[in-house]
Design a protein around this motif. Sequence first.
Motif, PDB file in Angstrom:
ATOM      1  N   ALA A  26      -2.775  -0.215  -0.660  1.00 17.87           N
ATOM      2  CA  ALA A  26      -1.487   0.395  -1.030  1.00 17.87           C
ATOM      3  C   ALA A  26      -1.591   1.920  -1.026  1.00 17.87           C
ATOM      4  O   ALA A  26      -0.659   2.627  -0.611  1.00 17.87           O
ATOM      5  N   SER A  27      -2.739   2.408  -1.473  1.00 16.36           N
ATOM      6  CA  SER A  27      -2.933   3.861  -1.489  1.00 16.36           C
ATOM      7  C   SER A  27      -2.964   4.423  -0.072  1.00 16.36           C
ATOM      8  O   SER A  27      -2.351   5.469   0.208  1.00 16.36           O
ATOM      9  N   VAL A  28      -3.645   3.721   0.836  1.00 12.38           N
ATOM     10  CA  VAL A  28      -3.710   4.185   2.223  1.00 12.38           C
ATOM     11  C   VAL A  28      -2.318   4.170   2.849  1.00 12.38           C
ATOM     12  O   VAL A  28      -1.920   5.099   3.567  1.00 12.38           O
ATOM     13  N   MET A  29      -1.552   3.084   2.571  1.00 13.74           N
ATOM     14  CA  MET A  29      -0.201   3.017   3.117  1.00 13.74           C
ATOM     15  C   MET A  29       0.657   4.163   2.585  1.00 13.74           C
ATOM     16  O   MET A  29       1.432   4.789   3.323  1.00 13.74           O
ATOM     17  N   ALA A  30       0.534   4.472   1.291  1.00 10.44           N
ATOM     18  CA  ALA A  30       1.324   5.582   0.721  1.00 10.44           C
ATOM     19  C   ALA A  30       0.931   6.918   1.338  1.00 10.44           C
ATOM     20  O   ALA A  30       1.794   7.762   1.642  1.00 10.44           O
ATOM     21  N   GLN A  31      -0.371   7.113   1.547  1.00 14.59           N
ATOM     22  CA  GLN A  31      -0.819   8.364   2.147  1.00 14.59           C
ATOM     23  C   GLN A  31      -0.345   8.500   3.592  1.00 14.59           C
ATOM     24  O   GLN A  31       0.032   9.585   4.046  1.00 14.59           O
ATOM     25  N   ASP A  70       2.374   7.103   4.799  1.00 14.15           N
ATOM     26  CA  ASP A  70       3.810   7.408   4.729  1.00 14.15           C
ATOM     27  C   ASP A  70       4.033   8.886   4.405  1.00 14.15           C
ATOM     28  O   ASP A  70       4.932   9.543   4.956  1.00 14.15           O
ATOM     29  N   GLY A  71       3.207   9.417   3.479  1.00 12.32           N
ATOM     30  CA  GLY A  71       3.331  10.831   3.156  1.00 12.32           C
ATOM     31  C   GLY A  71       2.961  11.722   4.328  1.00 12.32           C
ATOM     32  O   GLY A  71       3.580  12.776   4.550  1.00 12.32           O
ATOM     33  N   LEU A  72       1.963  11.293   5.117  1.00  7.72           N
ATOM     34  CA  LEU A  72       1.556  12.070   6.288  1.00  7.72           C
ATOM     35  C   LEU A  72       2.677  12.129   7.313  1.00  7.72           C
ATOM     36  O   LEU A  72       2.920  13.172   7.945  1.00  7.72           O
ATOM     37  N   LEU A  73       3.390  11.002   7.492  1.00  9.67           N
ATOM     38  CA  LEU A  73       4.493  11.005   8.449  1.00  9.67           C
ATOM     39  C   LEU A  73       5.633  11.912   7.994  1.00  9.67           C
ATOM     40  O   LEU A  73       6.419  12.404   8.823  1.00  9.67           O
ATOM     41  N   ALA A  74       5.745  12.080   6.682  1.00 10.39           N
ATOM     42  CA  ALA A  74       6.843  12.914   6.170  1.00 10.39           C
ATOM     43  C   ALA A  74       6.547  14.405   6.257  1.00 10.39           C
ATOM     44  O   ALA A  74       7.447  15.231   6.038  1.00 10.39           O
TER      45      ALA A  74
END
Length: 363
Positions: free
Chosen positions: A226-231, A233-237
């Motif tokens: 979940a942490s990797v997915m959140a990071q 997503d943040g990288l894409l933003a």
Amino acid sequence: MSLLRKTLLYLVLASVPVVVGGGWLFHTIIYRGIQYEIDEQLSSDLAFVCRQLAEGQNLRGRYPLNNPSVVEIPATRPAKPVFSDTLEYDWSENELVPVRRLMTTVSARGRSYRVVVRQAMGEFHEIARLLSLAVTGGFAVLLGLLVLLNGWVSRQLWRPFYRLSDGLRHYRLDAETPPTFSGSGIAEFNAVSAAFNDMSLNLHRQYRAQKEFTDHAAHEMQTPLASVMAQLDGLLATEPLTREQVALTEQAQGAVRRLANLNKGLLLLTKIENRQFAGREDVDVTALLSEKLDALADWIEHKGLRVSTHLDAGVRVPMNPHLADVLVTNLLTNAIRHNEEGGCLRLWLSAEKLELANSGPAP
């Protein structure tokens, strides 16, 4: 067939020849004994007649029934006594009866005589037959009682085994405490119970350890994913990103999603093997299929699939609700994923079966 019934069957089969053979042997012994005693009596009567002849007594008319029979014959050598069995007519019974007779030739006072001594055997044969039947019947009744007694004793002795069998049949690893097997008054069954108790304790410990590992693994693996997915997503933003960076980030997201799905699948299989889905309810399969079809309607429309359904109302199956949800979701997902564009999807649900078919290529 149970071991107890098989033992009793073998005992009965072994008893039949014993009863028959014992009855025949007893009858033979009784018959031989009676014959021996009659032969002794005939020999004694013959000796008595021979003494009377040697003393010169007149035996004519002394024995009205012609027993013993003394007939003077031409001079001849004395012959040894001979026993024989024959049938003679009995005037009182008005029939032929078996007779045991002793015949010999003797010489007395310069004359020769044929002497025949007889003894009717009909009553003795009847006595021997009745005795044989009585003893054989008593022996058969005794064996029957022994078989019944053996069955009762065997059931009492094997009762601890049946308790062990019932305990094993209802054994569950997910019990709060390790199941125990009670002992008995039989040393062999006590040893088996002790071995089962040790095995139950070891299995329960291993199960608890594996369950704890499963819970910890689920928590420890899902949190980093979940942490990797959140990071990601943040990288894409963040700005600015090149097209190459966006493509690589999306590829990483896809890999992480697949890993998360794989982790969920492995955890689900582990829980199923550990029988952690023990609760069963009447699941409404009709409503569940309709719900999943509505949830997948966009995907179905995107692939241009033609859906044909025949769902009987109120079809209920006793099973775990979570597993039922996973099963229906996987079936519908695979049927859509492996279907061709613009293909057809057919669902048939009845109380007897659930059938899904698509127009995709055969695997």
